[in-house]
Design a protein around this motif. Structure first.
Motif, PDB file in Angstrom:
ATOM      1  N   PHE A  22       0.830  -1.200   0.000  1.00 17.51           N
ATOM      2  CA  PHE A  22       0.000   0.000   0.000  1.00 17.51           C
ATOM      3  C   PHE A  22       0.864   1.249   0.000  1.00 17.51           C
ATOM      4  N   ARG A  23       0.228   2.346  -0.377  1.00 18.76           N
ATOM      5  CA  ARG A  23       0.840   3.665  -0.226  1.00 18.76           C
ATOM      6  C   ARG A  23      -0.148   4.530   0.527  1.00 18.76           C
ATOM      7  N   GLU A  24       0.388   5.419   1.334  1.00 21.01           N
ATOM      8  CA  GLU A  24      -0.442   6.340   2.104  1.00 21.01           C
ATOM      9  C   GLU A  24      -0.698   7.552   1.228  1.00 21.01           C
ATOM     10  N   GLU A  25      -1.957   7.987   1.164  1.00 22.40           N
ATOM     11  CA  GLU A  25      -2.338   9.057   0.242  1.00 22.40           C
ATOM     12  C   GLU A  25      -3.087  10.166   0.964  1.00 22.40           C
ATOM     13  N   HIS A  26      -2.641  11.407   0.741  1.00 18.04           N
ATOM     14  CA  HIS A  26      -3.314  12.575   1.317  1.00 18.04           C
ATOM     15  C   HIS A  26      -4.160  13.326   0.292  1.00 18.04           C
ATOM     16  N   HIS A  27      -3.903  13.134  -0.993  1.00 20.13           N
ATOM     17  CA  HIS A  27      -4.453  14.027  -2.008  1.00 20.13           C
ATOM     18  C   HIS A  27      -5.351  13.301  -3.010  1.00 20.13           C
ATOM     19  N   GLY A  28      -6.405  13.987  -3.444  1.00 18.20           N
ATOM     20  CA  GLY A  28      -7.215  13.547  -4.555  1.00 18.20           C
ATOM     21  C   GLY A  28      -8.137  12.372  -4.322  1.00 18.20           C
ATOM     22  N   ARG A  29      -8.198  11.840  -3.131  1.00 14.47           N
ATOM     23  CA  ARG A  29      -9.048  10.672  -2.891  1.00 14.47           C
ATOM     24  C   ARG A  29      -9.991  10.899  -1.708  1.00 14.47           C
ATOM     25  N   GLU A  30     -10.032  12.117  -1.234  1.00 13.73           N
ATOM     26  CA  GLU A  30     -10.838  12.404  -0.049  1.00 13.73           C
ATOM     27  C   GLU A  30     -12.290  11.991  -0.263  1.00 13.73           C
ATOM     28  N   GLY A  31     -12.820  11.252   0.657  1.00 16.05           N
ATOM     29  CA  GLY A  31     -14.196  10.819   0.583  1.00 16.05           C
ATOM     30  C   GLY A  31     -14.420   9.578  -0.267  1.00 16.05           C
ATOM     31  N   GLU A  32     -13.424   9.189  -1.077  1.00 14.98           N
ATOM     32  CA  GLU A  32     -13.570   8.011  -1.929  1.00 14.98           C
ATOM     33  C   GLU A  32     -13.246   6.721  -1.189  1.00 14.98           C
ATOM     34  N   ARG A  33     -12.448   6.820  -0.158  1.00 10.54           N
ATOM     35  CA  ARG A  33     -12.003   5.614   0.532  1.00 10.54           C
ATOM     36  C   ARG A  33     -11.895   5.909   2.027  1.00 10.54           C
ATOM     37  N   ALA A  34     -12.365   4.987   2.836  1.00 12.07           N
ATOM     38  CA  ALA A  34     -12.319   5.164   4.280  1.00 12.07           C
ATOM     39  C   ALA A  34     -10.891   5.038   4.791  1.00 12.07           C
ATOM     40  N   ALA A  35     -10.590   5.782   5.827  1.00 10.67           N
ATOM     41  CA  ALA A  35      -9.277   5.684   6.456  1.00 10.67           C
ATOM     42  C   ALA A  35      -9.171   4.362   7.207  1.00 10.67           C
ATOM     43  N   THR A  36      -7.950   3.892   7.329  1.00 16.22           N
ATOM     44  CA  THR A  36      -7.662   2.643   8.025  1.00 16.22           C
ATOM     45  C   THR A  36      -6.818   2.957   9.245  1.00 16.22           C
ATOM     46  N   SER A  37      -7.182   2.427  10.390  1.00 11.21           N
ATOM     47  CA  SER A  37      -6.382   2.601  11.599  1.00 11.21           C
ATOM     48  C   SER A  37      -5.310   1.526  11.639  1.00 11.21           C
ATOM     49  N   VAL A  38      -4.065   1.973  11.804  1.00 10.07           N
ATOM     50  CA  VAL A  38      -2.930   1.050  11.857  1.00 10.07           C
ATOM     51  C   VAL A  38      -1.989   1.459  12.979  1.00 10.07           C
ATOM     52  N   GLU A  39      -1.312   0.464  13.548  1.00 14.39           N
ATOM     53  CA  GLU A  39      -0.264   0.720  14.534  1.00 14.39           C
ATOM     54  C   GLU A  39       1.076   0.666  13.812  1.00 14.39           C
ATOM     55  N   VAL A  40       1.902   1.668  14.029  1.00 14.85           N
ATOM     56  CA  VAL A  40       3.219   1.731  13.396  1.00 14.85           C
ATOM     57  C   VAL A  40       4.186   0.837  14.167  1.00 14.85           C
TER      58      VAL A  40
END
Length: 136
Positions: free
Chosen positions: A51-69
């Motif tokens: 996966f890649r983490e994305e901040h731009h252009g996808r807002e509202g299209e995909r739910a955020a995922t909670s992950v532990e680093v």
């Protein structure tokens, strides 16, 4: 089950929030293809990036995922203009990757000789069942 996530340097510098090993974060994760990162991290490591983490252009299209680093590696590599190129686009040079384990990511990295900072390889684990009202 752990996942490996690519986090671009520029995304963090633009509007990313710092994170550290042990943090639970809420990220928009988009599937990534190994071919997208082979030149930056090498084919073997790229094959593990899901996966890649994305901040731009996808807002509202995909739910955020909670992950532990679980771990963070800064990725540095050399860039050059390919021979015969007609533009000045710098591309990663294969087999020049330098990984630096770190405890915290803020989008910036200490300069390294002969390589440039490209982003982070982050190992995470999905978090489920957060308490009501918990912020990830």
């Amino acid at each position: 089950m752990t996942l490996t996530v690519w986090v671009d340097d520029w995304q963090m510098q633009c509007c990313g929030e710092d994170f550290a090993v042990g943090d639970v974060v809420s990220w928009t994760l988009l599937e990534a293809g190994p071919e997208d990162y082979a030149d930056v991290v090498g084919g073997k490591r790229a094959a593990g990036i899901g996966f890649r983490e994305e901040h731009h252009g996808r807002e509202g299209e995909r739910a955020a995922t909670s992950v532990e680093v679980l771990s963070i590696d800064e990725v540095h590599c050399r860039y050059e203009i390919p021979a015969g190129a007609t533009d000045r686009l710098h591309v990663p040079v294969r087999d020049t990757t330098v990984l630096v384990p770190v405890g915290r990511a803020d989008g910036w990295a200490r300069p390294r000789p002969d390589v440039s900072f490209a982003g982070y390889l982050v190992t995470v684990r999905r978090v489920t069942g957060l308490p009501e009202g918990a912020v990830a």
